[in-house]
Motif scaffolding. Structure first.
Motif, PDB file in Angstrom:
ATOM      1  N   GLN A 302      12.886   6.307 -22.157  1.00  0.00           N
ATOM      2  CA  GLN A 302      12.114   6.513 -23.392  1.00  0.00           C
ATOM      3  C   GLN A 302      10.674   6.904 -23.086  1.00  0.00           C
ATOM      4  O   GLN A 302      10.127   7.841 -23.673  1.00  0.00           O
ATOM      5  CB  GLN A 302      12.132   5.252 -24.250  1.00  0.00           C
ATOM      6  N   LEU A 314      19.664   6.941 -29.100  1.00  0.00           N
ATOM      7  CA  LEU A 314      20.191   5.797 -28.360  1.00  0.00           C
ATOM      8  C   LEU A 314      21.658   5.573 -28.681  1.00  0.00           C
ATOM      9  O   LEU A 314      22.058   5.641 -29.852  1.00  0.00           O
ATOM     10  CB  LEU A 314      19.401   4.539 -28.719  1.00  0.00           C
ATOM     11  N   VAL A 319      23.460  -3.142 -30.696  1.00  0.00           N
ATOM     12  CA  VAL A 319      22.032  -2.971 -30.981  1.00  0.00           C
ATOM     13  C   VAL A 319      21.564  -4.209 -31.749  1.00  0.00           C
ATOM     14  O   VAL A 319      22.005  -4.458 -32.876  1.00  0.00           O
ATOM     15  CB  VAL A 319      21.759  -1.697 -31.799  1.00  0.00           C
ATOM     16  N   ARG A 325      13.061  -0.099 -33.555  1.00  0.00           N
ATOM     17  CA  ARG A 325      13.660   1.175 -33.170  1.00  0.00           C
ATOM     18  C   ARG A 325      12.660   2.313 -33.289  1.00  0.00           C
ATOM     19  O   ARG A 325      13.031   3.468 -33.398  1.00  0.00           O
ATOM     20  CB  ARG A 325      14.898   1.442 -34.026  1.00  0.00           C
ATOM     21  N   LEU A 328      12.727   6.137 -31.749  1.00  0.00           N
ATOM     22  CA  LEU A 328      14.085   6.653 -31.663  1.00  0.00           C
ATOM     23  C   LEU A 328      14.347   7.618 -32.810  1.00  0.00           C
ATOM     24  O   LEU A 328      14.136   7.284 -33.981  1.00  0.00           O
ATOM     25  CB  LEU A 328      15.108   5.516 -31.710  1.00  0.00           C
ATOM     26  N   TRP A 331      20.128   6.375 -33.610  1.00  0.00           N
ATOM     27  CA  TRP A 331      20.785   5.406 -32.741  1.00  0.00           C
ATOM     28  C   TRP A 331      22.188   5.114 -33.271  1.00  0.00           C
ATOM     29  O   TRP A 331      22.454   5.245 -34.459  1.00  0.00           O
ATOM     30  CB  TRP A 331      19.978   4.112 -32.638  1.00  0.00           C
ATOM     31  N   SER A 333      25.488   2.251 -32.634  1.00  0.00           N
ATOM     32  CA  SER A 333      26.054   1.043 -32.041  1.00  0.00           C
ATOM     33  C   SER A 333      27.565   1.204 -31.945  1.00  0.00           C
ATOM     34  O   SER A 333      28.234   1.465 -32.950  1.00  0.00           O
ATOM     35  CB  SER A 333      25.714  -0.181 -32.905  1.00  0.00           C
TER      36      SER A 333
END
Length: 365
Positions: A302, A314, A319, A325, A328, A331, A333
């Protein structure tokens, strides 16, 4: 719609511990992305910090890397005309080799297999060595490794000591005259462990329990390591001396140089240059939680991406809800995708492919 002229997507992901290795995770995400956008160039840069998966990370990221019997040969470069040998302790003397679940041997496991792989690379004639020392099974201070490289350890009667920490409890003499010399380009050791060899922050106290040591074993192991340390001209308080059950100490005694794993891997696989030309980097790990921001691979990627002005997505097995976050772009999960952590763990490649296709749809919509 495809965008063949768009800058590449870089996948710089860590392993999902106990689930899927970094190289396989990167391939799965790439497959998912290409199912949506087949024309986009995707550059795989699986990451590692010196532990399990280090060889695979180099093999996937460096064209021309050649798998040897127990080590990896990287192609010749200007500063390594005979190539670079990469050896991973995890695959030669690691805890994973003791079975599932591992049959732990805190007093008898040693690092000789690691040393034999290093010796094989030296015999091949490599110009330099890169050694990853995570996931060790032993607390032998690297004595088994040094023995495989030509050192000789004996007890007070002149007899060879037993393998593992058991032998360190009786060691009285060390003979290094036949120890193999370092290759011309030196030896770089990848480890994110900064522990000293001895004491409450040392190899026995901190990592001994992971290798099967009982509370009663810890002071005895520490005493054995101290006896061993008195025979070698290395400061046992050196940062990283306690890494891999003291293998860091043994490597310092050989003359090796210990460096933080993730940044070194990134430099060696040319990640900064790849990010500089990228439109997106996808990073991730098994669990994205508070510790992820404390120097782990994901945090390093990052930071590097931010330096180059590259957005970050991500992918993680889990998560944590309380982790910020910020920074980002998106993201995913795997637990959320699969509906449960058990389902995500059972088929990690499937859900990583789904994550790759989901990101491609979202970020190209």
């Amino acid at each position: 719609m495809t965008h063949s002229a768009a800058p590449p997507v870089v996948i710089a992901i860590d392993s999902f511990k106990g689930s899927i290795r970094a190289a396989d995770a990167a391939h799965a995400i790439a497959e998912g992305w290409r199912s949506v956008e087949p024309g986009r160039e995707i550059i795989l840069c699986p990451m590692a910090d010196g532990g399990e998966g280090t060889l695979e990370a180099f093999a996937a990221a460096i064209p021309g890397a050649q798998q040897m019997s127990s080590w990896l040969l990287l192609p010749a470069t200007h500063d390594a005309p005979n190539g670079t040998g990469v050896v991973e302790l995890a695959s030669t003397s690691g805890i994973e080799l003791l079975g599932t679940p591992p049959k732990l041997r805190p007093w008898d496991a040693d690092t000789r297999g690691f040393g034999e792989a290093i010796a094989a690379a030296l015999t091949h004639g490599v110009s330099r060595l890169i050694l990853g020392i995570g996931s060790s099974a032993s607390t032998d201070g690297g004595a088994g490794m040094l023995t495989a490289l030509g050192a000789h350890f004996t007890d007070a009667a002149g007899r060879p000591i037993a393998p593992g920490a058991r032998g360190l409890a009786t060691v009285a003499h060390v003979h290094l005259q036949n120890l193999a010399p370092l290759p011309p380009g030196g030896v770089t050791v990848l480890t994110d462990v900064t522990s000293p060899l001895l004491g409450e922050r040392g190899a026995a106290a901190v990592f001994g329990p992971q290798k099967g040591a009982t509370p009663g074993d810890i002071p005895l192991l520490d005493t054995a390591l101290a006896r061993y340390a008195d025979l070698l001209e290395v400061d046992p308080d050196s940062p990283g001396a306690g890494a891999a059950g003291g293998t860091g100490f043994g490597l310092l005694a050989w003359g090796a140089h210990l460096v933080p794993g993730a940044p070194a891997v990134a430099q060696l696989i040319d990640l900064p240059a790849r990010l500089a030309a990228a439109s997106l980097v996808i990073t991730g790990e098994g669990s994205f939680d508070a510790s992820s921001a404390a120097g782990k691979t994901v945090a390093y990627v990052q930071d590097l991406a931010t330096t180059h002005g590259v957005p970050v997505a991500l992918v993680a097995g889990h998560v944590a809800a309380d982790v910020p976050r910020s920074g980002l772009l998106d993201w995913v999960s795997l637990t959320d995708l699969a509906g449960s952590s058990a389902r995500a763990l059972a088929e990690p490649a499937r859900w990583l492919r789904n994550a790759g296709s989901l990101l491609a749809r979202r970020l190209n919509g």
